[in-house]
Scaffold this motif. Structure first.
Motif, PDB file in Angstrom:
ATOM      1  N   GLN A  38       0.883   4.080  -2.792  1.00 46.07           N
ATOM      2  CA  GLN A  38       0.762   5.498  -2.459  1.00 46.07           C
ATOM      3  C   GLN A  38       1.856   6.304  -3.142  1.00 46.07           C
ATOM      4  O   GLN A  38       1.609   7.412  -3.649  1.00 46.07           O
ATOM      5  CB  GLN A  38       0.842   5.698  -0.945  1.00 46.07           C
ATOM      6  CG  GLN A  38       0.573   7.122  -0.489  1.00 46.07           C
ATOM      7  CD  GLN A  38      -0.826   7.585  -0.846  1.00 46.07           C
ATOM      8  OE1 GLN A  38      -1.805   6.925  -0.496  1.00 46.07           O
ATOM      9  NE2 GLN A  38      -0.942   8.710  -1.537  1.00 46.07           N
ATOM     10  N   TYR A  39       3.072   5.759  -3.157  1.00 45.56           N
ATOM     11  CA  TYR A  39       4.172   6.408  -3.867  1.00 45.56           C
ATOM     12  C   TYR A  39       3.776   6.649  -5.321  1.00 45.56           C
ATOM     13  O   TYR A  39       3.940   7.768  -5.846  1.00 45.56           O
ATOM     14  CB  TYR A  39       5.419   5.517  -3.783  1.00 45.56           C
ATOM     15  CG  TYR A  39       6.638   6.031  -4.514  1.00 45.56           C
ATOM     16  CD1 TYR A  39       7.633   6.721  -3.835  1.00 45.56           C
ATOM     17  CD2 TYR A  39       6.811   5.824  -5.880  1.00 45.56           C
ATOM     18  CE1 TYR A  39       8.760   7.191  -4.492  1.00 45.56           C
ATOM     19  CE2 TYR A  39       7.929   6.287  -6.544  1.00 45.56           C
ATOM     20  CZ  TYR A  39       8.894   6.966  -5.852  1.00 45.56           C
ATOM     21  OH  TYR A  39      10.010   7.436  -6.514  1.00 45.56           O
ATOM     22  N   TYR A  40       3.263   5.628  -5.952  1.00 50.06           N
ATOM     23  CA  TYR A  40       2.881   5.749  -7.361  1.00 50.06           C
ATOM     24  C   TYR A  40       1.745   6.757  -7.538  1.00 50.06           C
ATOM     25  O   TYR A  40       1.782   7.594  -8.450  1.00 50.06           O
ATOM     26  CB  TYR A  40       2.458   4.378  -7.899  1.00 50.06           C
ATOM     27  CG  TYR A  40       2.090   4.396  -9.357  1.00 50.06           C
ATOM     28  CD1 TYR A  40       3.071   4.514 -10.333  1.00 50.06           C
ATOM     29  CD2 TYR A  40       0.761   4.307  -9.766  1.00 50.06           C
ATOM     30  CE1 TYR A  40       2.736   4.546 -11.677  1.00 50.06           C
ATOM     31  CE2 TYR A  40       0.422   4.332 -11.109  1.00 50.06           C
ATOM     32  CZ  TYR A  40       1.411   4.449 -12.057  1.00 50.06           C
ATOM     33  OH  TYR A  40       1.078   4.491 -13.390  1.00 50.06           O
ATOM     34  N   ALA A  41       0.758   6.698  -6.652  1.00 50.55           N
ATOM     35  CA  ALA A  41      -0.385   7.617  -6.755  1.00 50.55           C
ATOM     36  C   ALA A  41       0.046   9.066  -6.595  1.00 50.55           C
ATOM     37  O   ALA A  41      -0.536   9.968  -7.220  1.00 50.55           O
ATOM     38  CB  ALA A  41      -1.436   7.256  -5.710  1.00 50.55           C
ATOM     39  N   ASP A  42       1.056   9.307  -5.773  1.00 50.63           N
ATOM     40  CA  ASP A  42       1.497  10.678  -5.496  1.00 50.63           C
ATOM     41  C   ASP A  42       2.354  11.277  -6.606  1.00 50.63           C
ATOM     42  O   ASP A  42       2.604  12.487  -6.604  1.00 50.63           O
ATOM     43  CB  ASP A  42       2.264  10.727  -4.172  1.00 50.63           C
ATOM     44  CG  ASP A  42       1.366  10.538  -2.960  1.00 50.63           C
ATOM     45  OD1 ASP A  42       0.133  10.601  -3.116  1.00 50.63           O
ATOM     46  OD2 ASP A  42       1.895  10.306  -1.855  1.00 50.63           O
ATOM     47  N   LEU A  43       2.804  10.456  -7.545  1.00 56.21           N
ATOM     48  CA  LEU A  43       3.559  10.981  -8.678  1.00 56.21           C
ATOM     49  C   LEU A  43       2.651  11.853  -9.541  1.00 56.21           C
ATOM     50  O   LEU A  43       1.534  11.434  -9.899  1.00 56.21           O
ATOM     51  CB  LEU A  43       4.123   9.841  -9.527  1.00 56.21           C
ATOM     52  CG  LEU A  43       5.294   9.047  -8.940  1.00 56.21           C
ATOM     53  CD1 LEU A  43       5.519   7.768  -9.731  1.00 56.21           C
ATOM     54  CD2 LEU A  43       6.565   9.889  -8.917  1.00 56.21           C
ATOM     55  N   THR A  44       3.109  13.023  -9.888  1.00 58.05           N
ATOM     56  CA  THR A  44       2.298  13.960 -10.673  1.00 58.05           C
ATOM     57  C   THR A  44       2.797  14.082 -12.107  1.00 58.05           C
ATOM     58  O   THR A  44       2.386  14.972 -12.837  1.00 58.05           O
ATOM     59  CB  THR A  44       2.311  15.347 -10.003  1.00 58.05           C
ATOM     60  OG1 THR A  44       3.657  15.822  -9.936  1.00 58.05           O
ATOM     61  CG2 THR A  44       1.717  15.281  -8.613  1.00 58.05           C
ATOM     62  N   VAL A  45       3.697  13.181 -12.494  1.00 53.95           N
ATOM     63  CA  VAL A  45       4.307  13.202 -13.825  1.00 53.95           C
ATOM     64  C   VAL A  45       3.776  12.018 -14.634  1.00 53.95           C
ATOM     65  O   VAL A  45       3.027  11.176 -14.126  1.00 53.95           O
ATOM     66  CB  VAL A  45       5.841  13.126 -13.713  1.00 53.95           C
ATOM     67  CG1 VAL A  45       6.395  14.395 -13.104  1.00 53.95           C
ATOM     68  CG2 VAL A  45       6.267  11.908 -12.896  1.00 53.95           C
ATOM     69  N   ASN A  78       0.832  -1.209   0.000  1.00 55.00           N
ATOM     70  CA  ASN A  78       0.000   0.000   0.000  1.00 55.00           C
ATOM     71  C   ASN A  78       0.864   1.256   0.000  1.00 55.00           C
ATOM     72  O   ASN A  78       0.493   2.277  -0.577  1.00 55.00           O
ATOM     73  CB  ASN A  78      -0.945   0.000   1.195  1.00 55.00           C
ATOM     74  CG  ASN A  78      -2.057  -1.013   1.043  1.00 55.00           C
ATOM     75  OD1 ASN A  78      -2.535  -1.259  -0.073  1.00 55.00           O
ATOM     76  ND2 ASN A  78      -2.475  -1.613   2.138  1.00 55.00           N
ATOM     77  N   MET A  79       2.038   1.184   0.667  1.00 51.77           N
ATOM     78  CA  MET A  79       2.960   2.309   0.637  1.00 51.77           C
ATOM     79  C   MET A  79       3.486   2.525  -0.777  1.00 51.77           C
ATOM     80  O   MET A  79       3.588   3.663  -1.259  1.00 51.77           O
ATOM     81  CB  MET A  79       4.116   2.067   1.614  1.00 51.77           C
ATOM     82  CG  MET A  79       5.162   3.174   1.669  1.00 51.77           C
ATOM     83  SD  MET A  79       6.482   3.003   0.428  1.00 51.77           S
ATOM     84  CE  MET A  79       7.272   1.503   1.006  1.00 51.77           C
ATOM     85  N   VAL A  80       3.821   1.425  -1.469  1.00 46.89           N
ATOM     86  CA  VAL A  80       4.305   1.527  -2.843  1.00 46.89           C
ATOM     87  C   VAL A  80       3.209   2.114  -3.743  1.00 46.89           C
ATOM     88  O   VAL A  80       3.472   2.972  -4.592  1.00 46.89           O
ATOM     89  CB  VAL A  80       4.761   0.154  -3.361  1.00 46.89           C
ATOM     90  CG1 VAL A  80       5.234   0.256  -4.806  1.00 46.89           C
ATOM     91  CG2 VAL A  80       5.877  -0.408  -2.482  1.00 46.89           C
TER      92      VAL A  80
END
Length: 292
Positions: free
Chosen positions: A249-256, A245-247
């Motif tokens: 979240q990392y992916y979801a937070d990418l704005t590129v 879930n942390m991974v």
């Protein structure tokens, strides 16, 4: 003392020998050294390919160097990562065969770079990736090259910290893309090692009080939004040392522009690192998309 033992396991330098060189893979290279903004001397290799495209590879932490991971000299817990050597020069070889120049370096307190304190899981090591980019941009032969980052575990933590904490990262117009391999924050890693909480707390207390290294606060996750280049995230579905879930979240937070590559590998943290050297197609496809 339990606190010192746990702290040594997590942040003590000196467990990451450079165990082979590009010569073994018949690659032309030179030994290089450069300094970070805070004066730390970094050692690395420049494996020579085309002058107009450069990949900077940064490795995972504590147990690894620019040449990869070796089981020699490791204890049972370290060997649980993987039971054989992982030569990172295998991916350097296929990148170089595809025409890329590759800069690979030992992060501070690893390999042959300067040992100047304790491993900080990316926060201080961010200055090393910044220095590597500056080295390329000042190099007479490669100063006009497009740059991609191959950032592995703590290497990607260092890269993410750099995007968020070093304003210069946003000014490198020739920095084109990043591959982020298995993002991992310190807290999830420790939690999934199965250690009793009193041992975790003792290690954290010792690190903070005796070594001035506080790993209990925010990790690199708040800075994911600051990553400014297209990013491919690679993660083993069966990684036992993280929280998926942390991974996510990392992916979801990418704005590129971004892609997620899930792998179905053995239930070991380092399975994906071993995979990296044996599966050139997705790596080359991603870099070729943005570096041309």
């Amino acid at each position: 003392m339990i606190g010192k033992m746990i702290s040594d396991l997590m942040i003590k330098p000196g467990k990451s020998p450079v165990f082979e060189t590009p010569e073994k893979y018949n690659m032309e290279y030179e030994d290089i050294r450069f300094k970070t903004d805070d004066g730390v001397t970094i050692s690395g290799w420049l494996v020579k390919g085309n002058s107009d495209k450069v990949i900077i590879q940064s490795h995972f932490g504590v147990q690894c160097s620019r040449s990869g991971f070796t089981v020699e000299g490791k204890g049972r817990m370290e060997k649980s990562l993987w039971d054989r050597d992982i030569p990172f020069l295998k991916q350097v070889k296929y990148l170089n065969d595809a025409g890329y120049t590759v800069l690979l370096y030992d992060m501070r307190n690893h390999g042959e770079s300067e040992h100047c304190g304790w491993i900080t899981w990316g926060k201080d090591e961010r200055k090393d990736i910044l220095a590597a980019i500056k080295y390329v941009n000042k190099h007479e032969q490669y100063k006009d090259a497009q740059i991609g980052l191959l950032s592995i575990c703590m290497g990607q933590a260092a890269s993410t910290f750099a995007f968020g904490m070093e304003s210069e990262m946003q000014q490198f117009s020739n920095l084109k893309t990043m591959i982020s391999v298995q993002p991992l924050t310190y807290d999830y890693f420790v939690a999934n090692m199965g250690l009793p909480m009193f041992m975790v707390n003792a290690g954290s207390k010792y690190s903070k009080n005796k070594r001035n290294t506080d790993l209990t606060g925010d990790s690199f996750l708040p800075y994911v939004k600051d990553i400014s280049v297209p990013t491919l995230v690679i993660q083993n579905n069966n990684d036992p040392m993280t929280d998926l879930n942390m991974v996510k979240q990392y992916y979801a937070d990418l704005t590129v522009e971004k892609e997620m590559l899930w792998l179905n590998l053995e239930k070991k943290r380092a399975a994906a690192y071993d995979w990296l050297g044996n599966n050139p197609d997705p790596i080359l496809k991603w870099f070729e998309k943005y570096i041309n």
